[in-house]
Design a protein around this motif. Structure first.
Motif, PDB file in Angstrom:
ATOM      1  N   TRP A 163     -40.931 102.775  96.311  1.00  0.00           N
ATOM      2  CA  TRP A 163     -40.541 102.636  94.914  1.00  0.00           C
ATOM      3  C   TRP A 163     -41.169 101.345  94.411  1.00  0.00           C
ATOM      4  CZ3 TRP A 163     -34.652 102.148  93.298  1.00  0.00           C
ATOM      5  CH2 TRP A 163     -34.567 102.025  91.903  1.00  0.00           C
ATOM      6  N   SER A 186     -34.149 106.348  88.078  1.00  0.00           N
ATOM      7  CA  SER A 186     -35.206 105.956  89.020  1.00  0.00           C
ATOM      8  C   SER A 186     -34.685 105.979  90.448  1.00  0.00           C
ATOM      9  CB  SER A 186     -35.723 104.548  88.691  1.00  0.00           C
ATOM     10  OG  SER A 186     -36.250 104.475  87.385  1.00  0.00           O
ATOM     11  N   ASP A 209     -42.995 102.895  88.751  1.00  0.00           N
ATOM     12  CA  ASP A 209     -41.844 102.956  87.855  1.00  0.00           C
ATOM     13  C   ASP A 209     -41.792 101.794  86.866  1.00  0.00           C
ATOM     14  OD1 ASP A 209     -39.413 103.721  86.766  1.00  0.00           O
ATOM     15  OD2 ASP A 209     -38.239 102.730  88.333  1.00  0.00           O
ATOM     16  N   LYS A 219     -39.187  96.985  83.372  1.00  0.00           N
ATOM     17  CA  LYS A 219     -37.734  97.211  83.222  1.00  0.00           C
ATOM     18  C   LYS A 219     -37.450  97.623  81.785  1.00  0.00           C
ATOM     19  CE  LYS A 219     -33.561  97.003  85.118  1.00  0.00           C
ATOM     20  NZ  LYS A 219     -33.021  98.075  84.290  1.00  0.00           N
ATOM     21  N   SER A 277     -41.725  99.044  91.425  1.00  0.00           N
ATOM     22  CA  SER A 277     -41.253  98.708  90.082  1.00  0.00           C
ATOM     23  C   SER A 277     -42.218  97.720  89.441  1.00  0.00           C
ATOM     24  CB  SER A 277     -39.851  98.099  90.154  1.00  0.00           C
ATOM     25  OG  SER A 277     -39.452  97.613  88.891  1.00  0.00           O
ATOM     26  N   SER A 306     -36.956 101.638  85.916  1.00  0.00           N
ATOM     27  CA  SER A 306     -36.097 100.947  86.884  1.00  0.00           C
ATOM     28  C   SER A 306     -34.611 101.028  86.536  1.00  0.00           C
ATOM     29  CB  SER A 306     -36.535  99.478  87.028  1.00  0.00           C
ATOM     30  OG  SER A 306     -37.904  99.399  87.385  1.00  0.00           O
TER      31      SER A 306
END
Length: 342
Positions: free
Chosen positions: A251, A238, A231, A256, A253, A234
């Motif tokens: 998940w 999400s 991802d 951002k 991340s 974020s």
């Protein structure tokens, strides 16, 4: 080899340290954080090289950094920019073997948005002659991240989710997943991105603005059981994706892109479903991954660019002297990378 000048043109940071804000990588005017300047050409120390810039790529991490929203503090008056390619023109003790070579690099001593760059020799990758400067200047941050993160996905099952799938990195991960026989579930913002991503090998493509996206993903999740979510956004969407994933989901991340701060609504899943939330930072991966594994990744990355399986989509070229005035406008084209040239 030409003589090395005493001074050089560079795009310098005007901020210092961290801003304490989280507004995302969008910029309205680069002059809010950057200014042009003439500074001394840096000198390489032990284990370092001096590189004459050919081209530098602009990544979201660069924009987070100049705004003081990245994981490393800014230093006022030093050049911005993390990644590029160029020719090694001088070296400190222990790095002399790179002199004369064209390399991809991550800047660690002085930023990439300058005529000359100093960095650690270990942050350089000699480039094959059949790799273009465009591909060379985007050879590390996105491609190596793609390889490392899809390795994580492959270790957990046959399907994975990727957000911001139309980004350069997203497209690399979709095509790599296809080549490895994995089923990629791609998340995009625009409906017109669906068919190109399916053509690239995505098993499923969902538009995040679709009112039925949540139900559609839940059905896909039950069928394909993706256990890794790579991802770059974020945000709250999400979080919704993560909560709809099966037991043991991760998940991961690594960016951002959205300033929205997500709220965790299903904390019990971390306890009873064995789910976890974690981050990925390529610098940490490069510092902790054994050299043999890194060499395997580097070889595969260059092979993919050389034979055309991967390519760097370029949205425009921006001369170094036009970065402060023109960067925000250049970034409005979202179908490729902005490349900075000397």
């Amino acid at each position: 080899m030409t003589d090395i000048p005493e001074t050089m043109y560079a795009v310098l940071q005007t901020g210092d340290g961290y801003s304490g804000k989280a507004t995302g990588p969008a910029i309205d005017d680069a002059a809010d954080w950057l200014e042009p300047g003439q500074i001394a050409v840096p000198k390489p120390g032990p284990g370092q090289v001096l590189i004459r810039l050919r081209m530098a790529s602009v990544n979201p991490s660069d924009l987070h950094f100049i705004k003081g929203e990245y994981g490393q503090p800014r230093v006022k008056g030093t050049p911005a920019g993390f990644e590029g390619c160029g020719d090694v023109v001088a070296a400190g003790k222990g790095a002399e073997g790179l002199v004369g070579q064209r390399v991809a690099f991550i800047a660690s001593g002085s930023g990439a948005w300058a005529e000359y760059v100093v960095t650690q020799a270990q942050m350089c990758i000699p480039l094959r002659p059949d790799i273009s400067d465009e591909d060379g200047s985007a050879q590390i941050v996105n491609p190596m991240t793609a390889m490392a993160m899809v390795d994580i996905a492959r270790s957990e099952g046959e399907a994975f989710v990727v957000s911001a799938a139309t980004s350069q990195l997203g497209k690399l991960m979709v095509s790599l997943g296809r080549d490895l026989g994995l089923k990629t579930i791609a998340l995009v913002r625009r409906a017109e991105a669906v068919e190109p991503l399916k053509a690239l090998g995505a098993a499923e493509v969902l538009v995040t603005s679709d009112p039925e996206m949540g139900q559609k993903f839940a059905a896909i999740s039950r069928a394909l059981k993706p256990r890794v979510f790579l991802d770059a956004v974020s945000d709250q969407t999400s979080e919704r994706i993560f909560t709809a994933m099966p037991n043991g989901a991760r998940w991961v991340s690594y960016g951002k892109l959205d300033a929205e701060l997500p709220v965790l609504t299903q904390m019990g899943q971390l306890i009873f479903m064995g789910k976890r939330i974690e981050g990925f930072w390529l610098t940490q991966w490069m510092m902790t991954t054994p050299p043999a594994d890194q060499a395997r990744v580097v070889t595969e990355v260059q092979a993919r660019f050389a034979d055309g399986r991967w390519k760097t989509d370029v949205s425009g070229y921006l001369p170094l002297r036009d970065v402060v005035s023109g960067l925000s406008e250049a970034l409005k084209k979202t179908d490729g990378k902005v490349m900075i040239t000397p």
